[in-house]
Design a protein around this motif. Structure first.
Motif, PDB file in Angstrom:
ATOM      1  N   LEU A 266       7.322  -8.387  -3.550  1.00  0.00           N
ATOM      2  CA  LEU A 266       6.471  -7.199  -3.490  1.00  0.00           C
ATOM      3  C   LEU A 266       6.728  -6.419  -2.210  1.00  0.00           C
ATOM      4  N   VAL A 267       6.820  -7.103  -1.093  1.00  0.00           N
ATOM      5  CA  VAL A 267       7.059  -6.448   0.195  1.00  0.00           C
ATOM      6  C   VAL A 267       8.415  -5.737   0.187  1.00  0.00           C
ATOM      7  N   LYS A 268       9.400  -6.321  -0.507  1.00  0.00           N
ATOM      8  CA  LYS A 268      10.761  -5.758  -0.535  1.00  0.00           C
ATOM      9  C   LYS A 268      11.001  -4.840  -1.724  1.00  0.00           C
ATOM     10  N   ARG A 269       9.943  -4.382  -2.393  1.00  0.00           N
ATOM     11  CA  ARG A 269      10.098  -3.612  -3.627  1.00  0.00           C
ATOM     12  C   ARG A 269      10.888  -2.320  -3.431  1.00  0.00           C
ATOM     13  N   LEU A 270      10.764  -1.685  -2.258  1.00  0.00           N
ATOM     14  CA  LEU A 270      11.502  -0.445  -2.027  1.00  0.00           C
ATOM     15  C   LEU A 270      12.987  -0.705  -1.831  1.00  0.00           C
ATOM     16  N   GLU A 271      13.351  -1.933  -1.444  1.00  0.00           N
ATOM     17  CA  GLU A 271      14.761  -2.293  -1.367  1.00  0.00           C
ATOM     18  C   GLU A 271      15.338  -2.486  -2.770  1.00  0.00           C
ATOM     19  N   THR A 272      14.490  -2.908  -3.688  1.00  0.00           N
ATOM     20  CA  THR A 272      14.939  -3.076  -5.079  1.00  0.00           C
ATOM     21  C   THR A 272      15.112  -1.733  -5.759  1.00  0.00           C
ATOM     22  N   ASP A 273      14.116  -0.851  -5.581  1.00  0.00           N
ATOM     23  CA  ASP A 273      14.200   0.490  -6.174  1.00  0.00           C
ATOM     24  C   ASP A 273      13.287   1.423  -5.401  1.00  0.00           C
ATOM     25  N   PRO A 274      13.737   2.640  -5.118  1.00  0.00           N
ATOM     26  CA  PRO A 274      12.926   3.579  -4.318  1.00  0.00           C
ATOM     27  C   PRO A 274      11.586   3.931  -4.962  1.00  0.00           C
ATOM     28  N   SER A 275      11.463   3.736  -6.258  1.00  0.00           N
ATOM     29  CA  SER A 275      10.191   4.040  -6.916  1.00  0.00           C
ATOM     30  C   SER A 275       9.069   3.117  -6.445  1.00  0.00           C
ATOM     31  N   GLY A 276       9.426   1.927  -5.966  1.00  0.00           N
ATOM     32  CA  GLY A 276       8.433   0.943  -5.575  1.00  0.00           C
ATOM     33  C   GLY A 276       7.718   0.309  -6.748  1.00  0.00           C
ATOM     34  N   GLN A 277       8.242   0.491  -7.965  1.00  0.00           N
ATOM     35  CA  GLN A 277       7.575  -0.011  -9.163  1.00  0.00           C
ATOM     36  C   GLN A 277       8.349  -1.123  -9.865  1.00  0.00           C
TER      37      GLN A 277
ATOM     38  N   LYS B 224      -3.630  -5.906  -4.903  1.00  0.00           N
ATOM     39  CA  LYS B 224      -4.899  -5.497  -4.293  1.00  0.00           C
ATOM     40  C   LYS B 224      -4.841  -5.684  -2.774  1.00  0.00           C
ATOM     41  N   ILE B 225      -4.309  -6.823  -2.343  1.00  0.00           N
ATOM     42  CA  ILE B 225      -4.229  -7.096  -0.909  1.00  0.00           C
ATOM     43  C   ILE B 225      -3.378  -6.046  -0.203  1.00  0.00           C
ATOM     44  N   HIS B 226      -2.269  -5.654  -0.853  1.00  0.00           N
ATOM     45  CA  HIS B 226      -1.357  -4.675  -0.259  1.00  0.00           C
ATOM     46  C   HIS B 226      -1.720  -3.242  -0.642  1.00  0.00           C
ATOM     47  N   GLN B 227      -2.837  -3.085  -1.332  1.00  0.00           N
ATOM     48  CA  GLN B 227      -3.416  -1.772  -1.651  1.00  0.00           C
ATOM     49  C   GLN B 227      -2.478  -0.905  -2.489  1.00  0.00           C
ATOM     50  N   LEU B 228      -1.883  -1.516  -3.511  1.00  0.00           N
ATOM     51  CA  LEU B 228      -1.100  -0.747  -4.462  1.00  0.00           C
ATOM     52  C   LEU B 228      -2.039  -0.173  -5.524  1.00  0.00           C
ATOM     53  N   GLN B 229      -1.796   1.059  -5.900  1.00  0.00           N
ATOM     54  CA  GLN B 229      -2.629   1.719  -6.909  1.00  0.00           C
ATOM     55  C   GLN B 229      -1.871   2.910  -7.468  1.00  0.00           C
ATOM     56  N   ASP B 230      -1.935   3.095  -8.766  1.00  0.00           N
ATOM     57  CA  ASP B 230      -1.273   4.246  -9.371  1.00  0.00           C
ATOM     58  C   ASP B 230      -1.895   5.544  -8.873  1.00  0.00           C
ATOM     59  N   ASP B 231      -1.133   6.614  -8.985  1.00  0.00           N
ATOM     60  CA  ASP B 231      -1.532   7.942  -8.503  1.00  0.00           C
ATOM     61  C   ASP B 231      -1.676   7.980  -6.987  1.00  0.00           C
TER      62      ASP B 231
ATOM     63  N   TRP C  18       3.878 -15.915 -11.956  1.00  0.00           N
ATOM     64  CA  TRP C  18       3.850 -14.774 -11.055  1.00  0.00           C
ATOM     65  C   TRP C  18       2.783 -13.734 -11.378  1.00  0.00           C
ATOM     66  N   LYS C  19       2.313 -13.667 -12.605  1.00  0.00           N
ATOM     67  CA  LYS C  19       1.466 -12.539 -13.002  1.00  0.00           C
ATOM     68  C   LYS C  19       0.173 -12.462 -12.200  1.00  0.00           C
ATOM     69  N   GLN C  20      -0.584 -13.550 -12.153  1.00  0.00           N
ATOM     70  CA  GLN C  20      -1.860 -13.505 -11.450  1.00  0.00           C
ATOM     71  C   GLN C  20      -1.664 -13.272  -9.960  1.00  0.00           C
ATOM     72  N   HIS C  21      -0.613 -13.863  -9.407  1.00  0.00           N
ATOM     73  CA  HIS C  21      -0.308 -13.612  -7.996  1.00  0.00           C
ATOM     74  C   HIS C  21      -0.050 -12.121  -7.768  1.00  0.00           C
ATOM     75  N   LEU C  22       0.704 -11.522  -8.694  1.00  0.00           N
ATOM     76  CA  LEU C  22       1.034 -10.108  -8.534  1.00  0.00           C
ATOM     77  C   LEU C  22      -0.223  -9.249  -8.537  1.00  0.00           C
ATOM     78  N   TYR C  23      -1.109  -9.500  -9.474  1.00  0.00           N
ATOM     79  CA  TYR C  23      -2.353  -8.726  -9.524  1.00  0.00           C
ATOM     80  C   TYR C  23      -3.134  -8.856  -8.210  1.00  0.00           C
ATOM     81  N   GLU C  24      -3.239 -10.081  -7.738  1.00  0.00           N
ATOM     82  CA  GLU C  24      -4.014 -10.315  -6.510  1.00  0.00           C
ATOM     83  C   GLU C  24      -3.336  -9.684  -5.301  1.00  0.00           C
ATOM     84  N   LEU C  25      -2.016  -9.836  -5.225  1.00  0.00           N
ATOM     85  CA  LEU C  25      -1.292  -9.324  -4.064  1.00  0.00           C
ATOM     86  C   LEU C  25      -1.228  -7.796  -4.071  1.00  0.00           C
TER      87      LEU C  25
END
Length: 352
Positions: free
Chosen positions: A227-238, A258-265, A249-256
């Motif tokens: 998740l932290v390196k997502r911009l290295e994977t793709d500039p979209s960050g998605q 929130k911790i890293h304050q990801l949100q659409d829009d 990985w799914k539940q970890h992703l949802y929780e993380l």
């Protein structure tokens, strides 16, 4: 993973020397609630392998036992009384919980972390908290809900099928039947059957605990790193990438998220696709589901690709090593990492 971090997930062997303290609970028909409560208490040094007295004679239990669960009409942690049948009782695991705590829920709330520390003494406070919450969500909450009468489906909605495979059902079937006799005409010993129920709870709790601590928690660090390196994977960050698949990985992703304050829009949108290799070495591109939904994706692979395979798919999407897209659009695959990444990128572009 470093050797120091790996040691945190190593399970300790408990001392089997029995305690001389005694656990009390009710006699008669038993449920998973008090059976699980007895198991949990027996993992603690104070009650390790303690004997159990089953009776509805409260004076007897108060005289002969050191801790009483699921009987007596009293919840008082200082007095070691853990019943939940009182009229004004409303103890819950947290403010969002759908159910009141049963006796095993009370035991878990007060002693659950200590139980986990017995098995995993090197676990950090942070990871201990994560494991404690996950085990409640995965196992203990259902026991609370079933024992306190919380329906799985909302009022007015009819369940499509019945499930009798859960722990509560399996424990319930251990109760002697009303007409059960052996070949010699003897009825089963209810206390012996209760001991079997405690063993069944042990098996389920330990399976969930081991899966959580020894699999889920080590995976969390890998998910956060991706998740932290997502911009290295793709500039979209998605889009994020794991070096291999198979880990939870799914539940970890949802929780993380929130911790890293990801949100659409926002400039930090939610993750839409996860890339990883399967056992054959193929790169998979998997859509992330909406949190709380089993089949609704945040974004699926393009409609035109769905159900198409091999050369037909490669020709259609113009991605040379693309191999398949599932008919539901939630997963696809390519021989090369760059092509799996391109499949995800195209899906993002089409969304725009």
């Amino acid at each position: 993973m470093s050797s120091s971090s790996a040691s945190a997930y190593k399970r300790a062997k408990l001392n089997d020397t029995p305690s001389n303290k005694v656990i009390g609970t009710h006699s008669g028909t038993f449920q998973a609630d008090e059976a699980m409560g007895v198991f949990l208490l027996r993992q603690l040094p104070d009650y390790r392998n303690s004997p159990v007295i089953r009776s509805r004679n409260i004076e007897l239990l108060e005289e002969k036992t050191d801790i009483i669960i699921d009987v007596g009409g009293i919840y008082d942690h200082d007095a070691k009384r853990y019943d939940h049948h009182q009229r004004d009782y409303n103890e819950r695991f947290d403010a969002e919980s759908c159910t009141k705590l049963s006796a095993s829920g009370l035991v878990y709330r007060h002693y659950g972390k200590e139980v986990l520390k017995q098995y995993y003494p090197a676990l950090s406070d942070e990871l201990l908290e994560v494991a404690y919450l996950k085990i409640y969500d995965k196992l203990m909450e259902a026991l609370d809900a079933i024992d306190t009468g919380v329906e799985q489906v909302p009022d007015g909605v009819e369940a499509l099928y019945r499930d009798s495979t859960g722990l509560s059902s399996r424990v319930g079937r251990l109760n002697p039947r009303w007409n059960e006799q052996d070949e010699e005409g003897n009825t089963p010993d209810p206390d012996a059957r209760f001991a079997e129920a405690v063993k069944l709870c042990e098996q389920d709790f330990c399976a969930v605990m081991v899966g959580t601590v020894e699999s889920d928690l080590p995976a969390r660090a890998f998910v956060e790193d991706a998740l932290v390196k997502r911009l290295e994977t793709d500039p979209s960050g998605q889009i994020i990438k794991f070096e291999s698949g198979g880990m939870p990985w799914k539940q970890h992703l949802y929780e993380l998220e929130k911790i890293h304050q990801l949100q659409d829009d926002t400039d930090k949108p939610l993750i839409k696709f996860v890339l990883y290799t399967d056992q054959s070495g193929m790169w998979r591109v998997q859509a992330v589901t909406v949190e709380g939904k089993a089949f609704e994706n945040r974004l699926g692979l393009p409609e035109a690709w769905r159900g198409v395979r091999d050369q037909d798919l490669a020709g259609l999407c113009k991605i040379s090593t693309a191999r398949f897209v599932h008919a539901a659009g939630f997963i696809g695959g390519a021989d090369q990492y760059e092509d799996a990444l391109e499949m995800a990128r195209v899906a993002l572009q089409q969304q725009e």
